[in-house]
Design a protein around this motif. Structure first.
Motif, PDB file in Angstrom:
ATOM      1  N   LEU A  97      41.019  12.902  40.640  1.00 33.05           N
ATOM      2  CA  LEU A  97      39.688  12.583  40.137  1.00 33.05           C
ATOM      3  C   LEU A  97      38.553  13.001  41.069  1.00 33.05           C
ATOM      4  O   LEU A  97      37.403  12.665  40.831  1.00 33.05           O
ATOM      5  CB  LEU A  97      39.583  11.079  39.856  1.00 33.05           C
ATOM      6  CG  LEU A  97      40.496  10.555  38.752  1.00 33.05           C
ATOM      7  CD1 LEU A  97      40.418   9.040  38.663  1.00 33.05           C
ATOM      8  CD2 LEU A  97      40.132  11.191  37.416  1.00 33.05           C
ATOM      9  N   VAL A  98      38.859  13.754  42.131  1.00 30.80           N
ATOM     10  CA  VAL A  98      37.833  14.137  43.104  1.00 30.80           C
ATOM     11  C   VAL A  98      36.656  14.828  42.424  1.00 30.80           C
ATOM     12  O   VAL A  98      35.501  14.625  42.819  1.00 30.80           O
ATOM     13  CB  VAL A  98      38.419  14.988  44.251  1.00 30.80           C
ATOM     14  CG1 VAL A  98      38.860  16.342  43.766  1.00 30.80           C
ATOM     15  CG2 VAL A  98      37.423  15.118  45.387  1.00 30.80           C
ATOM     16  N   ALA A  99      36.906  15.606  41.392  1.00 34.05           N
ATOM     17  CA  ALA A  99      35.817  16.308  40.691  1.00 34.05           C
ATOM     18  C   ALA A  99      34.884  15.322  39.988  1.00 34.05           C
ATOM     19  O   ALA A  99      33.701  15.586  39.839  1.00 34.05           O
ATOM     20  CB  ALA A  99      36.384  17.304  39.691  1.00 34.05           C
ATOM     21  N   ILE A 100      35.414  14.176  39.599  1.00 39.34           N
ATOM     22  CA  ILE A 100      34.619  13.186  38.874  1.00 39.34           C
ATOM     23  C   ILE A 100      33.963  12.194  39.836  1.00 39.34           C
ATOM     24  O   ILE A 100      32.772  11.908  39.724  1.00 39.34           O
ATOM     25  CB  ILE A 100      35.501  12.423  37.857  1.00 39.34           C
ATOM     26  CG1 ILE A 100      36.035  13.410  36.811  1.00 39.34           C
ATOM     27  CG2 ILE A 100      34.732  11.286  37.191  1.00 39.34           C
ATOM     28  CD1 ILE A 100      37.119  12.838  35.931  1.00 39.34           C
ATOM     29  N   ILE A 101      34.729  11.696  40.790  1.00 40.21           N
ATOM     30  CA  ILE A 101      34.199  10.643  41.669  1.00 40.21           C
ATOM     31  C   ILE A 101      33.594  11.195  42.952  1.00 40.21           C
ATOM     32  O   ILE A 101      32.954  10.460  43.691  1.00 40.21           O
ATOM     33  CB  ILE A 101      35.270   9.567  41.987  1.00 40.21           C
ATOM     34  CG1 ILE A 101      36.434  10.152  42.793  1.00 40.21           C
ATOM     35  CG2 ILE A 101      35.767   8.900  40.717  1.00 40.21           C
ATOM     36  CD1 ILE A 101      37.454   9.121  43.243  1.00 40.21           C
ATOM     37  N   GLY A 102      33.814  12.458  43.242  1.00 36.26           N
ATOM     38  CA  GLY A 102      33.246  13.067  44.442  1.00 36.26           C
ATOM     39  C   GLY A 102      34.122  12.860  45.661  1.00 36.26           C
ATOM     40  O   GLY A 102      34.962  11.953  45.711  1.00 36.26           O
ATOM     41  N   SER A 103      33.911  13.715  46.651  1.00 32.53           N
ATOM     42  CA  SER A 103      34.770  13.675  47.833  1.00 32.53           C
ATOM     43  C   SER A 103      34.555  12.421  48.675  1.00 32.53           C
ATOM     44  O   SER A 103      35.501  11.901  49.256  1.00 32.53           O
ATOM     45  CB  SER A 103      34.562  14.929  48.685  1.00 32.53           C
ATOM     46  OG  SER A 103      33.223  15.046  49.094  1.00 32.53           O
ATOM     47  N   GLU A 104      33.326  11.909  48.729  1.00 30.21           N
ATOM     48  CA  GLU A 104      33.077  10.708  49.536  1.00 30.21           C
ATOM     49  C   GLU A 104      33.856   9.514  48.997  1.00 30.21           C
ATOM     50  O   GLU A 104      34.501   8.786  49.756  1.00 30.21           O
ATOM     51  CB  GLU A 104      31.580  10.403  49.563  1.00 30.21           C
ATOM     52  CG  GLU A 104      31.236   9.290  50.531  1.00 30.21           C
ATOM     53  CD  GLU A 104      29.737   9.066  50.621  1.00 30.21           C
ATOM     54  OE1 GLU A 104      29.360   8.044  51.198  1.00 30.21           O
ATOM     55  OE2 GLU A 104      28.953   9.883  50.118  1.00 30.21           O
ATOM     56  N   PHE A 105      33.826   9.314  47.681  1.00 29.48           N
ATOM     57  CA  PHE A 105      34.570   8.199  47.092  1.00 29.48           C
ATOM     58  C   PHE A 105      36.076   8.436  47.189  1.00 29.48           C
ATOM     59  O   PHE A 105      36.846   7.492  47.335  1.00 29.48           O
ATOM     60  CB  PHE A 105      34.140   7.949  45.646  1.00 29.48           C
ATOM     61  CG  PHE A 105      32.776   7.347  45.544  1.00 29.48           C
ATOM     62  CD1 PHE A 105      32.520   6.074  46.032  1.00 29.48           C
ATOM     63  CD2 PHE A 105      31.736   8.064  44.986  1.00 29.48           C
ATOM     64  CE1 PHE A 105      31.259   5.516  45.961  1.00 29.48           C
ATOM     65  CE2 PHE A 105      30.469   7.523  44.906  1.00 29.48           C
ATOM     66  CZ  PHE A 105      30.217   6.243  45.399  1.00 29.48           C
TER      67      PHE A 105
END
Length: 160
Positions: A97-105
């Motif tokens: 889900l990195v594309a959806i939640i972003g790398s920081e999350f």
């Protein structure tokens, strides 16, 4: 061969295992550290590699904990394997889900997974199953992995 000879031979083999285990464990930190440094310098793909490697290692460690829990379920019940499977799925979901939640999350989710595994490994069963050398190694490895993740989270916060 007499029984004492067999014990001596197995004792010698056991002496060499901690060194190999430590070497493999600390070697496993190199991709974390190298990818983090490359990411800090803005090298394309370094953060993506870091996240993928971290998710893979988290899944591997969750599987190792699952094996311990599964082997002792009659004593511990099934909560331990259940938590291990949940951490495995958590790490996999964070990476996917990195594309959806972003790398920081994703970094935060991975840190949470490592901390859950560490807390699980503090349970009495793991103190019995893991040798003192391995417990110390796991503590050191987890500390370094979490610190590197937090460093990347901090840099992401500063750069925004």
């Amino acid at each position: 061969m007499t029984e004492p000879d067999q014990a001596d031979q197995s004792g010698q083999a056991e002496e060499h295992k901690p060194g190999l285990v430590r070497w493999l464990g600390y070697s496993g930190l190199l991709p974390f550290i190298i990818a983090a440094v490359l990411s800090l310098f803005g090298i394309a793909g370094a953060l993506a590699f870091f996240l993928a490697y971290s998710a893979m290692i988290l899944a591997f460690m969750a599987g190792a904990c699952w094996g311990v829990g599964q082997g002792h379920h009659q004593r511990m019940g099934y909560w331990l394997p259940g938590v291990s499977i949940a951490v495995f799925l958590w790490g996999l979901a964070a990476w996917v889900l990195v594309a959806i939640i972003g790398s920081e999350f994703t970094l935060i989710a991975l840190v949470a997974g490592y901390l859950v595994l560490y807390l699980m490994e503090l349970q009495p069963l793991f103190r019995e199953v893991y040798s003192p050398v391995y417990r110390r190694l796991r503590r050191h490895l987890t500390l370094v992995v979490v610190v590197v993740h937090l460093l990347l989270i901090g840099v992401a916060e500063i750069s925004q």
